[in-house]
Design an enzyme around this catalytic site. Structure first.
Site, PDB file in Angstrom:
ATOM      1  N   HIS A  86      65.932  22.990  20.530  1.00 41.22           N
ATOM      2  CA  HIS A  86      65.938  24.126  19.587  1.00 41.22           C
ATOM      3  C   HIS A  86      67.184  24.074  18.708  1.00 41.22           C
ATOM      4  O   HIS A  86      68.295  24.306  19.174  1.00 41.22           O
ATOM      5  CB  HIS A  86      65.901  25.452  20.354  1.00 41.22           C
ATOM      6  CG  HIS A  86      65.717  26.642  19.468  1.00 41.22           C
ATOM      7  ND1 HIS A  86      64.582  27.412  19.483  1.00 41.22           N
ATOM      8  CD2 HIS A  86      66.515  27.185  18.505  1.00 41.22           C
ATOM      9  CE1 HIS A  86      64.687  28.386  18.596  1.00 41.22           C
ATOM     10  NE2 HIS A  86      65.862  28.268  17.990  1.00 41.22           N
ATOM     11  N   HIS A 138      68.717  24.491  14.309  1.00 44.95           N
ATOM     12  CA  HIS A 138      68.490  24.883  12.901  1.00 44.95           C
ATOM     13  C   HIS A 138      69.312  23.955  12.016  1.00 44.95           C
ATOM     14  O   HIS A 138      70.471  24.247  11.716  1.00 44.95           O
ATOM     15  CB  HIS A 138      68.893  26.338  12.669  1.00 44.95           C
ATOM     16  CG  HIS A 138      68.031  27.312  13.411  1.00 44.95           C
ATOM     17  ND1 HIS A 138      66.964  27.959  12.831  1.00 44.95           N
ATOM     18  CD2 HIS A 138      68.054  27.711  14.709  1.00 44.95           C
ATOM     19  CE1 HIS A 138      66.365  28.731  13.738  1.00 44.95           C
ATOM     20  NE2 HIS A 138      67.018  28.598  14.887  1.00 44.95           N
ATOM     21  N   GLN A 144      61.598  32.707   8.792  1.00 44.38           N
ATOM     22  CA  GLN A 144      62.795  33.473   9.174  1.00 44.38           C
ATOM     23  C   GLN A 144      62.708  34.954   8.810  1.00 44.38           C
ATOM     24  O   GLN A 144      63.175  35.816   9.547  1.00 44.38           O
ATOM     25  CB  GLN A 144      64.033  32.857   8.492  1.00 44.38           C
ATOM     26  CG  GLN A 144      65.318  33.631   8.628  1.00 44.38           C
ATOM     27  CD  GLN A 144      65.952  33.488   9.991  1.00 44.38           C
ATOM     28  OE1 GLN A 144      66.579  32.500  10.311  1.00 44.38           O
ATOM     29  NE2 GLN A 144      65.773  34.506  10.833  1.00 44.38           N
ATOM     30  N   HIS A 195      60.295  31.533  17.870  1.00 44.06           N
ATOM     31  CA  HIS A 195      61.367  32.442  18.254  1.00 44.06           C
ATOM     32  C   HIS A 195      60.648  33.680  18.789  1.00 44.06           C
ATOM     33  O   HIS A 195      59.854  34.285  18.070  1.00 44.06           O
ATOM     34  CB  HIS A 195      62.187  32.836  17.034  1.00 44.06           C
ATOM     35  CG  HIS A 195      63.138  31.779  16.576  1.00 44.06           C
ATOM     36  ND1 HIS A 195      62.731  30.590  16.062  1.00 44.06           N
ATOM     37  CD2 HIS A 195      64.497  31.754  16.567  1.00 44.06           C
ATOM     38  CE1 HIS A 195      63.787  29.858  15.746  1.00 44.06           C
ATOM     39  NE2 HIS A 195      64.879  30.537  16.040  1.00 44.06           N
ATOM     40  N   GLU A 235      63.775  37.621  20.725  1.00 45.94           N
ATOM     41  CA  GLU A 235      65.231  37.401  20.717  1.00 45.94           C
ATOM     42  C   GLU A 235      65.900  38.737  20.406  1.00 45.94           C
ATOM     43  O   GLU A 235      66.384  38.994  19.306  1.00 45.94           O
ATOM     44  CB  GLU A 235      65.643  36.339  19.696  1.00 45.94           C
ATOM     45  CG  GLU A 235      67.125  35.949  19.843  1.00 45.94           C
ATOM     46  CD  GLU A 235      67.594  34.923  18.837  1.00 45.94           C
ATOM     47  OE1 GLU A 235      66.832  34.589  17.917  1.00 45.94           O
ATOM     48  OE2 GLU A 235      68.748  34.465  18.965  1.00 45.94           O
ATOM     49  N   ASP A 267      70.749  25.338  19.326  1.00 42.71           N
ATOM     50  CA  ASP A 267      70.418  26.386  18.366  1.00 42.71           C
ATOM     51  C   ASP A 267      71.263  26.289  17.097  1.00 42.71           C
ATOM     52  O   ASP A 267      70.732  26.188  15.999  1.00 42.71           O
ATOM     53  CB  ASP A 267      70.554  27.778  19.012  1.00 42.71           C
ATOM     54  CG  ASP A 267      69.755  28.862  18.295  1.00 42.71           C
ATOM     55  OD1 ASP A 267      69.039  28.545  17.338  1.00 42.71           O
ATOM     56  OD2 ASP A 267      69.852  30.036  18.708  1.00 42.71           O
TER      57      ASP A 267
HETATM   58 FE   FE2 Z   1      66.848  29.738  16.739  1.00 44.54          FE
END
Ligand code: FE2
Length: 423
Positions: free
Chosen positions: A56, A58, A151, A209, A212, A308
């Site tokens: 995971h 970005h 997002q 996701h 979270e 992440d």
């Molecule tokens: Fe993430």
């Protein structure tokens, strides 16, 4: 003639081995192998492992720390807002440059497979174009898998649905989502259903996701598991973060975890980020906000770990070391038993490889000749020391060499060395 012969190594299970590599594959594994090789590497009795896998990440935001400003509250929501400020100023060239700089760090740490989410909530899809190019350019060294990540919310952003389709048409590998960021619980569940149907229709893997948040009522993982069963996607779906599970009622979790196991949904935890981002609205006691790693693993659910972020709007630290991630998981999730420490090593190697559906991953004959030799004797010592990656091997070629770490002491004229292992 062999391309490479790795001598005098020890597997994570403690077996002493030599490993012979040819044409990018492991052709033989065993003690005292013979044969001519273009290159012979002496592992010096150290641990050999298949490469680290980051399940995971970005990559579109990495190394953007401070642009245009620093996250003051430290929360997920300010991070998302900050990324929104940066997005209009992004260029393909800048994203690619940061991604390639980051990839060098990853390779240097022995991470040769990364699943990166890429934000599709930009009508220009600049990050998608940039990372699709990076995926091809970095292929000789890193298996990069891209997740179409809405997002700003798949339903909340009115343009997200069309852009997600376009991103998948362009060749993004995996379907993502962010149900807890939709406007209502119902919208969150609706977004999960819609995205799962897209994945089923296109034959793609899913990694959302999911939940979270510290809100125990955020239960989108339940919908994700049910949709996995309804659409027959068992073994193809991952829920990332799942931090609301930390705050859920135990009785509810006693129903939820068996549902996840039944559905074959994998969990991806990101301990470096969630130990810092979650619990920000708490006074004391402050919740840790990690998902229930211990209970998920005990239920036989595949739990892998992600880095992440590295130096981005959500996290200012990091050098992309998956052993640092495993080390944090051991601490924050109290996975301190010997078997549990090994499980956290597996969570950044073999289990993560399974979640990403990586082909040819492992140390067996026929697997890809991708190997990492660590300055450690065992997975336990690897997590304890987060040691040097002495050799990183890709397709049977050494691509990274790191000098062993040894401290030279001068204690009142008496000289000695320590490498932090028991002698
Ligand atoms: Fe993430």
């Amino acid at each position: 003639m062999l391309d490479l012969l790795l001598r005098n190594a020890v597997t994570p299970d403690g077996e002493p081995v030599d490993i012979a590599c040819q044409d990018g594959r492991i052709v033989e594994v065993g003690p005292n192998l013979q044969g001519d090789a273009a290159e012979t590497v002496d592992a010096g009795g150290h641990l050999v492992t298949p490469p680290f896998v980051d399940s995971h990440f970005h990559m579109d935001a990495t190394l953007s720390f401070g642009q245009p400003r620093v996250n003051q509250s430290g929360t997920l929501l300010e991070g998302i807002a900050l990324w929104g400020e940066l997005k209009p100023h992004l260029t393909v060239e800048a994203i690619k440059q940061r991604a390639h700089d980051f990839c060098k760090w990853a390779i240097g740490r022995g991470t040769l497979a990364v699943r990166s989410h890429v934000d599709i909530c930009d009508p220009r899809l600049l990050a998608v174009d940039a990372l699709l190019e990076v995926r091809e350019e970095i292929k000789p060294y890193i298996d990069l898998q891209l997740v179409a990540f809405p997002q700003d919310g798949y339903l909340r952003d009115p343009d997200a649905a069309g852009q997600l389709d376009r991103a998948l048409d362009k060749g993004v590998d995996v379907v993502g989502g962010i149900p807890h960021f939709e406007r209502t619980m119902q919208h969150g569940a609706d977004s999960v259903k819609a995205l799962m149907e897209i994945a089923a229709a296109r034959g793609l893997l899913v990694d959302m996701h999911c939940d979270e948040t510290d809100d125990p009522n955020s239960r989108h993982i339940e919908t994700l598991a049910m949709e996995t069963q309804r659409l027959g996607l068992q073994g193809r779906v991952a829920g990332s973060h799942l931090t609301s599970m930390h705050s859920m009622d135990n009785y509810y979790v006693s129903k939820l975890i068996p549902l996840m196991a039944e559905a074959g949904v994998a969990a991806v935890s990101n301990p470096l980020i969630n130990i810092t981002i979650q619990g920000r609205h708490d006074t004391y006691p402050k919740r840790r906000g990690l998902t229930r790693i211990k209970e998920l693993v005990a239920a036989g659910i595949d739990v892998s770990l992600g880095h992440d972020c590295v130096m981005d709007p959500w996290y200012s630290l990091g050098s992309h070391d998956m052993l640092e991630v495993a080390h944090m998981a051991v601490h924050a999730a109290q996975m301190t038993g010997m078997a549990e420490i090994r499980q956290m090593f597996d969570a950044v190697t073999t289990v993560a490889a399974r979640t990403l559906h990586l082909e040819g991953y492992g140390l067996d004959k026929g697997d890809k000749a991708d190997l990492v030799v660590l300055q450690a004797a065992s997975p336990f010592e690897a997590i304890r020391l987060r040691p040097a990656r002495l050799f990183v091997i890709r397709a049977g070629k050494v691509i990274v060499r790191t000098a062993p770490v040894t401290a030279e002491l001068d204690l009142n004229g008496e000289r000695s060395t320590v490498d932090f292992t028991l002698s």
